[in-house]
Scaffold this motif. Structure first.
Motif, PDB file in Angstrom:
ATOM      1  N   TYR A 234       0.782  -1.093  -0.066  1.00  0.00           N
ATOM      2  CA  TYR A 234       0.441   0.231  -0.047  1.00  0.00           C
ATOM      3  C   TYR A 234       1.391   1.223   0.073  1.00  0.00           C
ATOM      4  CZ  TYR A 234      -2.817   3.652   2.530  1.00  0.00           C
ATOM      5  OH  TYR A 234      -2.646   5.084   2.443  1.00  0.00           O
ATOM      6  N   HIS A 235       1.721   1.993   1.277  1.00  0.00           N
ATOM      7  CA  HIS A 235       2.835   2.377   1.322  1.00  0.00           C
ATOM      8  C   HIS A 235       3.809   2.258  -0.065  1.00  0.00           C
ATOM      9  CE1 HIS A 235       1.340   3.994   5.016  1.00  0.00           C
ATOM     10  NE2 HIS A 235       2.084   2.210   5.632  1.00  0.00           N
ATOM     11  N   ALA A 236       3.917   1.217  -0.261  1.00  0.00           N
ATOM     12  CA  ALA A 236       5.370   1.550  -2.298  1.00  0.00           C
ATOM     13  C   ALA A 236       4.075   2.069  -3.292  1.00  0.00           C
ATOM     14  CB  ALA A 236       4.935   0.534  -2.727  1.00  0.00           C
ATOM     15  N   GLN A 237       2.470   2.085  -3.509  1.00  0.00           N
ATOM     16  CA  GLN A 237       2.194   2.154  -4.404  1.00  0.00           C
ATOM     17  C   GLN A 237       2.001   3.529  -4.040  1.00  0.00           C
ATOM     18  OE1 GLN A 237       1.102   0.448  -7.598  1.00  0.00           O
ATOM     19  NE2 GLN A 237       3.407  -0.840  -6.408  1.00  0.00           N
ATOM     20  N   THR A 238       1.112   3.830  -3.148  1.00  0.00           N
ATOM     21  CA  THR A 238       0.896   5.197  -2.684  1.00  0.00           C
ATOM     22  C   THR A 238       2.022   6.398  -2.874  1.00  0.00           C
ATOM     23  OG1 THR A 238      -0.581   4.464  -0.836  1.00  0.00           O
ATOM     24  CG2 THR A 238       0.134   6.920  -1.099  1.00  0.00           C
ATOM     25  N   ALA A 239       3.170   6.209  -2.975  1.00  0.00           N
ATOM     26  CA  ALA A 239       4.772   6.845  -3.306  1.00  0.00           C
ATOM     27  C   ALA A 239       4.535   7.321  -4.322  1.00  0.00           C
ATOM     28  CB  ALA A 239       5.596   5.872  -1.842  1.00  0.00           C
ATOM     29  N   GLN A 240       3.952   6.501  -5.760  1.00  0.00           N
ATOM     30  CA  GLN A 240       4.144   6.697  -6.639  1.00  0.00           C
ATOM     31  C   GLN A 240       3.129   7.994  -7.536  1.00  0.00           C
ATOM     32  OE1 GLN A 240       4.384   2.913  -9.533  1.00  0.00           O
ATOM     33  NE2 GLN A 240       5.422   2.011  -6.904  1.00  0.00           N
ATOM     34  N   HIS A 241       2.216   7.886  -6.722  1.00  0.00           N
ATOM     35  CA  HIS A 241       1.505   8.975  -7.260  1.00  0.00           C
ATOM     36  C   HIS A 241       1.156  10.370  -5.611  1.00  0.00           C
ATOM     37  CE1 HIS A 241      -0.589   6.047  -9.465  1.00  0.00           C
ATOM     38  NE2 HIS A 241      -0.039   5.342  -8.705  1.00  0.00           N
ATOM     39  N   SER A 242       2.468   9.844  -5.303  1.00  0.00           N
ATOM     40  CA  SER A 242       2.649  11.253  -4.492  1.00  0.00           C
ATOM     41  C   SER A 242       3.442  12.223  -5.079  1.00  0.00           C
ATOM     42  CB  SER A 242       2.652  10.957  -3.018  1.00  0.00           C
ATOM     43  OG  SER A 242       1.897   9.634  -3.028  1.00  0.00           O
TER      44      SER A 242
END
Length: 524
Positions: A408-416
């Motif tokens: 979750y955190h790794a994927q969220t980072a890609q859109h931040s």
């Protein structure tokens, strides 16, 4: 008292069939074939001759063609079987079918599909096989060989993935053995001219194996899917024998289950619910692993979770003996863990902020699972269990939840933005390290998630010191992993290349530190 002969067993089967005890009759036929498989072929050859005569006398007689097709099935002549099933379909009315004719059409269509699939498998017997003999020993084989030494190892014996995968494989193997007992035998009195039967425990063992460890799922025979999950397979046989629910929605099943419980009692409803849930689990695995369609797979697991949570609540005061194993916390926990992993796979097919599989939902489910496991750990069961059971139903689901949070955190980072991305990658690294440490050191997931953590640490710009600390752990874990998991689906998917790339990166970085060009406090 002497054992019955094959002929006597066949006669007993015929008598049971006349009484419409089809399951009992098929059991007798199966025993007869086990004693004298040559006669079984003779029966089929005679059936071919009789059916051919019937189709010559009346070429428009659908049941005659279906009996001929079934006889060709018994002789594994799939091309002739396919032709005969098509003739059986052609002999049925094209419109205004009666309910009985519609049932015939459905059965003939399913049988035609199965014959076509078997024919394709016969032409290419390896196209469904995941592992080949040339791959070497598989994890469950190595793990089973390790067990005698592990039993002598004292407390350390619990910290090995060998317990998990060997137990998972044993259950899965038993399920396959029972599945292979499924038989179809030409019989004039049966619907469509054919009777089916087999062991009613195949589905339980198959799904127990998958819930212990999904990696036990493997295909080592070309007609595996046909035997398991077509309309002629063991799942359909068990569902029919137990009067499980095939196509009803969850809410309808809840209503029908309560009504049927009042009418027939737990001995009837318990196996029906078990087969219903386990069939959904099996279907989810086939859709996800074999058809690359996790979106469909998660729908079946969602149904299972919904029904299990409802049953736990409404029958919370009912004994385990009555309501069955599927409503135990350990069973539900494992299904929830499977659902999480499949949800992550589904997200990969539709990634991004507007995904049909929301990241936030995935994270919430993982956190809820961790809370449930924490509560359960404060009230441990007093029942004796093997180390593999404890790992499969307590430790591994927690590790899965941590890995989902990392994802979750790794994927969220890609859109931040840059600042939030660094923070998200750092959170992902911590979750991945926690996931790795929850697994035994010799499990491939331990090494894989340490490697994932290193990827995230690099993107987060953590210190070289912290980055290298994880690299040291990873380097120590790889030989332990390779002892059991040298061959696996992850390995075939590039696991080792990813790990070695991160270890080389750590080596290169530490070389620069040794040369004085970088400091341990510098960002990696």
């Amino acid at each position: 008292m002497s054992e019955p002969t094959a002929a006597q067993l066949k006669d007993e089967g015929n008598e049971l069939f006349r009484k419409q005890d089809y399951v009992g009759a098929m059991a007798k036929y199966t025993e007869a074939i086990a004693l004298d498989d040559k006669n079984a072929v003779l029966y089929a050859n005679h059936a071919v001759d009789d059916a051919k005569m019937a189709t010559k006398v009346d070429p428009g007689y659908a049941k005659g063609w279906s009996r001929l097709a079934t006889s060709w099935d018994a002789l594994t002549d799939w091309k002739r079987s396919e032709e005969a099933w098509q003739k059986a379909l052609d002999a049925l009315p094209k419109t205004n079918l009666s309910p009985a004719e519609q049932r015939q059409k459905d059965q003939y269509s399913a049988s035609l599909d199965a014959a076509q699939m078997r024919g394709k498998v016969q032409e290419d017997p390896h196209h469904l096989t995941l592992f080949q003999a040339s791959d070497g020993k598989l994890p469950w084989q190595i793990a089973t060989e390790m067990l005698p030494e592990l039993r002598k190892a004292g407390p350390a014996k619990f910290s090995s993935s060998a317990w998990v995968i060997s137990a998972a494989y044993e259950d899965f193997k038993k399920g396959v053995q029972f599945m292979n007992q499924m038989q179809s035998i030409p019989h004039a009195q049966a619907p469509g001219g054919v009777a089916y039967g087999g062991n009613l425990m195949s589905l339980a063992y198959l799904t127990n194996g998958l819930m212990r460890d999904e990696r036990a799922f493997h295909i080592d025979q070309p007609d595996w899917i046909i035997k398991n999950h077509t309309d002629l397979g063991s799942v359909t046989f068990e569902a029919t024998a137990r009067q499980a629910w095939h196509s009803d929605g969850v809410e309808i099943i809840k209503e029908k289950a309560q009504k049927r419980l009042k009418e027939r009692g737990w001995n009837d409803i318990r196996p029906a619910l078990s087969v219903t849930v386990r069939a959904w689990i099996m279907r989810s695995m086939l859709d996800s692993h074999m058809r690359n369609n996790p979106e469909v797979g998660i729908q079946f697991l969602k149904r299972a979770v919904d029904l299990l949570e409802w049953g736990q609540n409404i029958w919370k005061n009912v004994t385990r003996t009555d309501r069955g194993m599927i409503f135990q916390d350990t069973f539900l926990r494992s299904v929830r863990s499977m659902h999480l992993r499949m949800f992550m796979d589904a997200y990969a097919t539709d990634p991004g902020p507007n995904s049909k599989f929301p990241l936030e939902h995935m994270k919430e489910e993982a956190e809820d699972l961790l809370k449930e496991i924490e509560i359960a750990s404060k009230n441990p069961s007093t029942e004796e269990a093997d180390p593999g059971f404890v790992s499969s139903y307590c430790i591994y689901p927690a590790a899965t939840a941590y890995s989902i949070i990392g994802f979750y955190h790794a994927q969220t980072a890609q859109h931040s933005d840059e600042v939030l991305a660094c923070l998200s990658y750092a959170n992902a690294a911590r979750a991945y390290v926690q996931a790795a440490k929850t697994y035994p050191e010799d499990d491939e997931y331990h090494s894989l998630y340490l490697s994932c953590a290193m990827d995230c640490m690099r993107n987060a710009g953590v210190s070289i010191r912290d980055f290298n600390s994880v690299a040291v752990d990873l380097r120590a874990a790889v030989p332990k992993m390779m002892k059991i998991w040298a061959v696996s689906a992850l390995q075939k998917g590039g696991r080792d290349d990813k790990i070695q790339a991160n270890l080389r990166s750590a080596d290169d970085t530490m070389k620069l530190v040794a040369e004085g060009k970088l400091k341990l406090e510098d960002p990696v």
